[in-house]
Design a protein around this motif. Sequence first.
Motif, PDB file in Angstrom:
ATOM      1  N   HIS A  27      -7.647  87.593   8.448  1.00 35.93           N
ATOM      2  CA  HIS A  27      -9.061  87.833   8.118  1.00 35.93           C
ATOM      3  C   HIS A  27      -9.200  88.986   7.126  1.00 35.93           C
ATOM      4  O   HIS A  27     -10.293  89.314   6.691  1.00 35.93           O
ATOM      5  CB  HIS A  27      -9.879  88.099   9.378  1.00 35.93           C
ATOM      6  CG  HIS A  27      -9.535  89.393  10.031  1.00 35.93           C
ATOM      7  ND1 HIS A  27      -8.523  89.505  10.967  1.00 35.93           N
ATOM      8  CD2 HIS A  27     -10.030  90.639   9.859  1.00 35.93           C
ATOM      9  CE1 HIS A  27      -8.434  90.779  11.325  1.00 35.93           C
ATOM     10  NE2 HIS A  27      -9.331  91.487  10.679  1.00 35.93           N
ATOM     11  N   ALA A  28      -8.062  89.612   6.769  1.00 39.41           N
ATOM     12  CA  ALA A  28      -8.112  90.681   5.761  1.00 39.41           C
ATOM     13  C   ALA A  28      -6.765  90.785   5.063  1.00 39.41           C
ATOM     14  O   ALA A  28      -5.711  90.615   5.687  1.00 39.41           O
ATOM     15  CB  ALA A  28      -8.448  92.009   6.416  1.00 39.41           C
ATOM     16  N   TYR A  29      -6.814  91.019   3.752  1.00 39.13           N
ATOM     17  CA  TYR A  29      -5.582  91.248   2.997  1.00 39.13           C
ATOM     18  C   TYR A  29      -5.774  92.450   2.080  1.00 39.13           C
ATOM     19  O   TYR A  29      -6.874  92.666   1.559  1.00 39.13           O
ATOM     20  CB  TYR A  29      -5.245  90.045   2.100  1.00 39.13           C
ATOM     21  CG  TYR A  29      -4.714  88.849   2.839  1.00 39.13           C
ATOM     22  CD1 TYR A  29      -3.395  88.804   3.274  1.00 39.13           C
ATOM     23  CD2 TYR A  29      -5.542  87.760   3.096  1.00 39.13           C
ATOM     24  CE1 TYR A  29      -2.907  87.691   3.954  1.00 39.13           C
ATOM     25  CE2 TYR A  29      -5.067  86.647   3.764  1.00 39.13           C
ATOM     26  CZ  TYR A  29      -3.749  86.620   4.209  1.00 39.13           C
ATOM     27  OH  TYR A  29      -3.266  85.532   4.871  1.00 39.13           O
ATOM     28  N   ILE A  30      -4.683  93.182   1.881  1.00 40.23           N
ATOM     29  CA  ILE A  30      -4.659  94.185   0.823  1.00 40.23           C
ATOM     30  C   ILE A  30      -3.949  93.521  -0.350  1.00 40.23           C
ATOM     31  O   ILE A  30      -2.847  92.992  -0.183  1.00 40.23           O
ATOM     32  CB  ILE A  30      -3.863  95.434   1.269  1.00 40.23           C
ATOM     33  CG1 ILE A  30      -4.599  96.149   2.407  1.00 40.23           C
ATOM     34  CG2 ILE A  30      -3.643  96.375   0.086  1.00 40.23           C
ATOM     35  CD1 ILE A  30      -3.762  97.221   3.087  1.00 40.23           C
ATOM     36  N   ILE A  31      -4.598  93.495  -1.514  1.00 43.21           N
ATOM     37  CA  ILE A  31      -3.946  92.934  -2.703  1.00 43.21           C
ATOM     38  C   ILE A  31      -3.593  94.102  -3.617  1.00 43.21           C
ATOM     39  O   ILE A  31      -4.472  94.744  -4.183  1.00 43.21           O
ATOM     40  CB  ILE A  31      -4.869  91.930  -3.419  1.00 43.21           C
ATOM     41  CG1 ILE A  31      -5.213  90.783  -2.456  1.00 43.21           C
ATOM     42  CG2 ILE A  31      -4.199  91.397  -4.681  1.00 43.21           C
ATOM     43  CD1 ILE A  31      -6.118  89.714  -3.058  1.00 43.21           C
ATOM     44  N   GLU A  32      -2.303  94.379  -3.711  1.00 41.69           N
ATOM     45  CA  GLU A  32      -1.855  95.564  -4.457  1.00 41.69           C
ATOM     46  C   GLU A  32      -1.128  95.160  -5.738  1.00 41.69           C
ATOM     47  O   GLU A  32      -0.305  94.240  -5.728  1.00 41.69           O
ATOM     48  CB  GLU A  32      -0.904  96.389  -3.574  1.00 41.69           C
ATOM     49  CG  GLU A  32      -0.458  97.691  -4.225  1.00 41.69           C
ATOM     50  CD  GLU A  32       0.636  98.406  -3.420  1.00 41.69           C
ATOM     51  OE1 GLU A  32       0.502  99.598  -3.193  1.00 41.69           O
ATOM     52  OE2 GLU A  32       1.627  97.738  -3.027  1.00 41.69           O
ATOM     53  N   GLY A  33      -1.420  95.853  -6.830  1.00 47.12           N
ATOM     54  CA  GLY A  33      -0.727  95.580  -8.094  1.00 47.12           C
ATOM     55  C   GLY A  33      -1.253  96.491  -9.179  1.00 47.12           C
ATOM     56  O   GLY A  33      -2.368  97.021  -9.078  1.00 47.12           O
ATOM     57  N   ALA A  34      -0.466  96.666 -10.232  1.00 43.85           N
ATOM     58  CA  ALA A  34      -0.868  97.528 -11.357  1.00 43.85           C
ATOM     59  C   ALA A  34      -2.022  96.891 -12.127  1.00 43.85           C
ATOM     60  O   ALA A  34      -2.354  95.724 -11.891  1.00 43.85           O
ATOM     61  CB  ALA A  34       0.324  97.728 -12.292  1.00 43.85           C
ATOM     62  N   HIS A  35      -2.624  97.660 -13.041  1.00 43.72           N
ATOM     63  CA  HIS A  35      -3.686  97.144 -13.917  1.00 43.72           C
ATOM     64  C   HIS A  35      -3.208  95.885 -14.631  1.00 43.72           C
ATOM     65  O   HIS A  35      -2.112  95.870 -15.176  1.00 43.72           O
ATOM     66  CB  HIS A  35      -4.071  98.220 -14.940  1.00 43.72           C
ATOM     67  CG  HIS A  35      -4.949  97.711 -16.033  1.00 43.72           C
ATOM     68  ND1 HIS A  35      -6.284  97.458 -15.852  1.00 43.72           N
ATOM     69  CD2 HIS A  35      -4.683  97.375 -17.321  1.00 43.72           C
ATOM     70  CE1 HIS A  35      -6.799  96.997 -16.973  1.00 43.72           C
ATOM     71  NE2 HIS A  35      -5.850  96.939 -17.885  1.00 43.72           N
ATOM     72  N   GLY A  36      -4.015  94.841 -14.544  1.00 42.31           N
ATOM     73  CA  GLY A  36      -3.668  93.610 -15.265  1.00 42.31           C
ATOM     74  C   GLY A  36      -2.621  92.742 -14.586  1.00 42.31           C
ATOM     75  O   GLY A  36      -2.103  91.808 -15.178  1.00 42.31           O
ATOM     76  N   SER A  37      -2.294  93.053 -13.326  1.00 40.93           N
ATOM     77  CA  SER A  37      -1.227  92.291 -12.659  1.00 40.93           C
ATOM     78  C   SER A  37      -1.734  91.003 -12.028  1.00 40.93           C
ATOM     79  O   SER A  37      -0.938  90.210 -11.540  1.00 40.93           O
ATOM     80  CB  SER A  37      -0.546  93.160 -11.603  1.00 40.93           C
ATOM     81  OG  SER A  37      -1.506  93.586 -10.655  1.00 40.93           O
TER      82      SER A  37
END
Length: 334
Positions: A27-37
Amino acid sequence: MAFDALIGSESLRERLATDVREGKLSHAYIIEGAHGSGKRTLARELCAALACTDRKSGRIPCGSCLACRKVAEGKCPDIIRIERGNKAGIGVDDVRFLRADVLIEPNDLDSKIYIIEGADTMTVQAQNALLLTLEEPPSYVMFLLLCENATALLETIRSRAPKLSLCPVPTDDIRTHLTKTERAFASLPEAEREEVLMIANGSIGRAKELLDAKERKPLLSRRTLAAAFVEQQLTKRDSASAIELQGSLGNKREEIGTLLADILCALRDLTLLKRTESAPLCFYTDRERALALCDRVSMQSVLHLYESVESCRKQLLRNANVRLALTTLFLMNR
Ligand SMILES: [Zn+2]
């Protein structure tokens, strides 16, 4: 056949496709990535996967049913975006709105999705307020927390939202994708296409920004200047060409700082090429040209120049006089 809009990230796509098919999405996700990823692309694809009404096509999301099209066009009232706007961060008031809003059932889809952009800018107070909802969300709610650095989030939030990490995309994949989808990329001269890919450094979003000539041209000129500096300092070293070069560097501290960073990248490439011809490069797009330069210079002179440039960069960061720092740089390497 799943999350096609997401380039690269094979294992992530497979994992999410399985979760969608088996109804096991969190029911929840953290979406992590650099600018433009591709954080927004992934968030949009997840929304579409939840909304999609076509389970027969075998594609997740199908991309063509009414629900998929509404998501793609940003016309879905059950997808709610929370951004910090002009503020330094997302505050507790933004989250209070969200806590009240989750209680209202979705009106178009079966789910209601909250996309929190720049979740790593949430104040601690805001994060604690969000936590109360994350602990016991209504069954129809999903949260997507987009951020560049998940460690800025409280441990209590991280433990309730699995992290989806977006890695840099291999250059070959970006080249293939842009050639197929972006006419502006395909119509560039080959050398310029390779420059764009090198600057983008694994980020599709960044590569697309660079298709705008206004964004691209200043960077290309700076890279040309950096290459000219390296070549002049390592091979010519005569006063006339040094003076001409110093004149073209200008005297703006910030611009010279980024130019010196490019020069250090080029020198790093040369030291690696001295050891192995197939080394991965971070500056030169033309390996043959870099190898030819390598053949003409000694490792010692490359390292010596590296030290001089690094020392000049540090002086500029410490607010030293720009002209003086540059003159020292040229003198040190005579
Ligand atoms: Zn669909």
